[in-house]
Design an enzyme around this catalytic site. Structure first.
Site, PDB file in Angstrom:
ATOM      1  N   SER A 166       0.860  -1.107   0.022  1.00  0.00           N
ATOM      2  CA  SER A 166       0.065  -0.055   0.040  1.00  0.00           C
ATOM      3  C   SER A 166       0.916   1.164  -0.042  1.00  0.00           C
ATOM      4  O   SER A 166       1.752   1.473  -0.951  1.00  0.00           O
ATOM      5  CB  SER A 166      -0.814   0.064   1.216  1.00  0.00           C
ATOM      6  OG  SER A 166      -2.028   1.076   1.078  1.00  0.00           O
ATOM      7  N   THR A 167       0.738   2.147   1.045  1.00  0.00           N
ATOM      8  CA  THR A 167       1.516   3.005   1.035  1.00  0.00           C
ATOM      9  C   THR A 167       3.136   2.971   1.094  1.00  0.00           C
ATOM     10  O   THR A 167       3.718   2.219   1.706  1.00  0.00           O
ATOM     11  CB  THR A 167       1.293   4.111   2.335  1.00  0.00           C
ATOM     12  OG1 THR A 167      -0.213   4.218   2.633  1.00  0.00           O
ATOM     13  CG2 THR A 167       2.046   5.303   2.646  1.00  0.00           C
ATOM     14  N   MET A 283       0.113   1.086   5.108  1.00  0.00           N
ATOM     15  CA  MET A 283      -0.756   1.302   6.364  1.00  0.00           C
ATOM     16  C   MET A 283      -1.925   0.105   6.568  1.00  0.00           C
ATOM     17  O   MET A 283      -2.022  -0.624   5.713  1.00  0.00           O
ATOM     18  CB  MET A 283      -1.626   2.325   6.234  1.00  0.00           C
ATOM     19  CG  MET A 283      -1.010   3.838   6.156  1.00  0.00           C
ATOM     20  SD  MET A 283      -1.992   5.138   5.938  1.00  0.00           S
ATOM     21  CE  MET A 283      -0.998   6.577   5.243  1.00  0.00           C
ATOM     22  N   ASP A 286      -3.960  -5.283   5.835  1.00  0.00           N
ATOM     23  CA  ASP A 286      -4.237  -6.163   4.774  1.00  0.00           C
ATOM     24  C   ASP A 286      -3.370  -6.831   4.231  1.00  0.00           C
ATOM     25  O   ASP A 286      -2.310  -6.657   4.155  1.00  0.00           O
ATOM     26  CB  ASP A 286      -4.788  -5.062   3.543  1.00  0.00           C
ATOM     27  CG  ASP A 286      -5.253  -5.936   2.404  1.00  0.00           C
ATOM     28  OD1 ASP A 286      -6.009  -7.044   2.762  1.00  0.00           O
ATOM     29  OD2 ASP A 286      -5.305  -5.328   1.257  1.00  0.00           O
TER      30      ASP A 286
END
Length: 342
Positions: A166-167, A283, A286
């Protein structure tokens, strides 16, 4: 002391709307505003904000040039605002290459309305980026991190590699995939949290940089060795058979589109113990539950080493759940993949 934010945008209306959202949060304070890139650099150096929001199209100096110069002179977490267009996607990817750490779609309508979800996402990102940066700055200097099992070997053959992130993921994926050899022997599934208008441009960019082929995944596609398939943003990607993809809208109850957990979990039925799954920077958590299912089937899970992450949320969730067979620094991941996937 609160978290200081510098807002950079040539639209005074947009600056005022963002300022109102930020100042309404008890932990956040706007410490300055800038209307162009040159002013942004000067104020970043002088005000030393905890985090910066940055527009791209501005007079005198654009956002990418400003990001690059700020990261050279006064390294600061930078959140880009970008349009949901192909051009906006390419500009955002350029900004991430220049040193920005995350982005949000820019919408005058949503920011000026009563969209509480947008406001919450903005606040959450600012808090997370500022706190992650602060934690890195206060961590005592240490030698470069080493893989926890850099010489570990596995008995099974890996027929599928899965990477969720993600990020910080676009840059992390670029660093891993560009180092893989052209003859990489397994297909790779990529799950990156990203808007639907961005994933096509991201896959296109990776394909021009890598020796393996990278493409945005399509429904019904048959997997081939040495090719990487990026889940389309706003959709879900899963296996519908061994070596066959299914792309669909998915259940609205899932927080992420695409979801790392969903893709990881779908591989268990068709690949059993023959998967190697990696959870990179991001973040949240997941990927943890999907990793759990893969581990139960006998597959192998790696997590990116925390000090090499932009945000250590997703990898640390896997590590804390005792699901990681290896914790690997980002610069070592491609080498390790080439060693164990044969």
């Amino acid at each position: 002391m609160g978290i200081g934010v510098l807002i950079v945008d040539d639209s005074s209306f947009f600056r005022q709307q963002i300022k109102a959202i930020i100042n309404a949060h008890p932990q956040l304070t706007v410490v300055g505003e800038a209307s162009n890139g040159r002013e942004a650099i000067e104020k970043a150096i002088r005000l030393k904000p905890s985090v910066i929001t940055m527009d791209y199209e501005m007079p005198m100096m654009d956002g990418i040039s400003a990001v690059r110069e700020i990261m050279r002179q006064q390294p600061t977490p930078i959140l880009m605002f970008s349009s949901l267009t192909l051009k906006g996607a390419r500009v955002t990817l350029d900004a991430l290459d220049a040193g920005a750490v995350d982005f949000l779609p820019k919408s005058y309508e949503r920011v000026s309305g009563s969209n509480s979800s947008l406001k919450q996402v903005l606040v959450d990102k600012l808090l997370t980026l500022a706190k992650a940066s602060s934690a890195q700055q206060t961590t005592p200097a240490a030698p470069p991190a080493k893989s926890t099992a850099s010489t570990k070997r596995y008995n099974q053959k890996f027929d599928l590699v899965l990477i969720g992130t993600s990020t910080g993921g676009p840059v992390a994926l670029q660093k891993v995939l560009t180092q893989l050899p052209a003859g990489f022997p397994s297909p790779i599934l990529l799950i990156q949290h990203m808007p639907g208008s961005f994933t096509g441009a991201f896959a296109e960019r990776l394909n021009t940089q890598c020796r393996i082929r990278v493409k945005e995944a399509r429904d019904g596609e048959v997997l081939r060795a040495g090719e990487a398939y990026l889940a389309p943003g706003g959709m879900q990607m899963m296996l519908s058979g061994k070596g066959k993809l299914k792309i669909f809208e998915g259940d609205a109850r899932l927080n992420y589109k695409p979801s790392v957990d969903l893709t990881f979990g779908s591989a268990v039925k068709y690949y059993s113990k023959h998967c190697l799954a990696l959870v990179l920077t991001g973040m949240g958590a997941d990927g943890r539950e999907g990793a759990r299912l893969l581990k139960q089937a006998g597959s192998v899970v790696w997590a990116q080493e925390g000090r090499t992450c932009v945000i250590d949320g997703m990898p640390s969730a896997v590590v804390k759940a005792n699901l990681a067979d290896e914790v690997v620094p980002l610069p070592e991941i491609a080498k390790r993949l080439a060693e164990v996937v044969r």
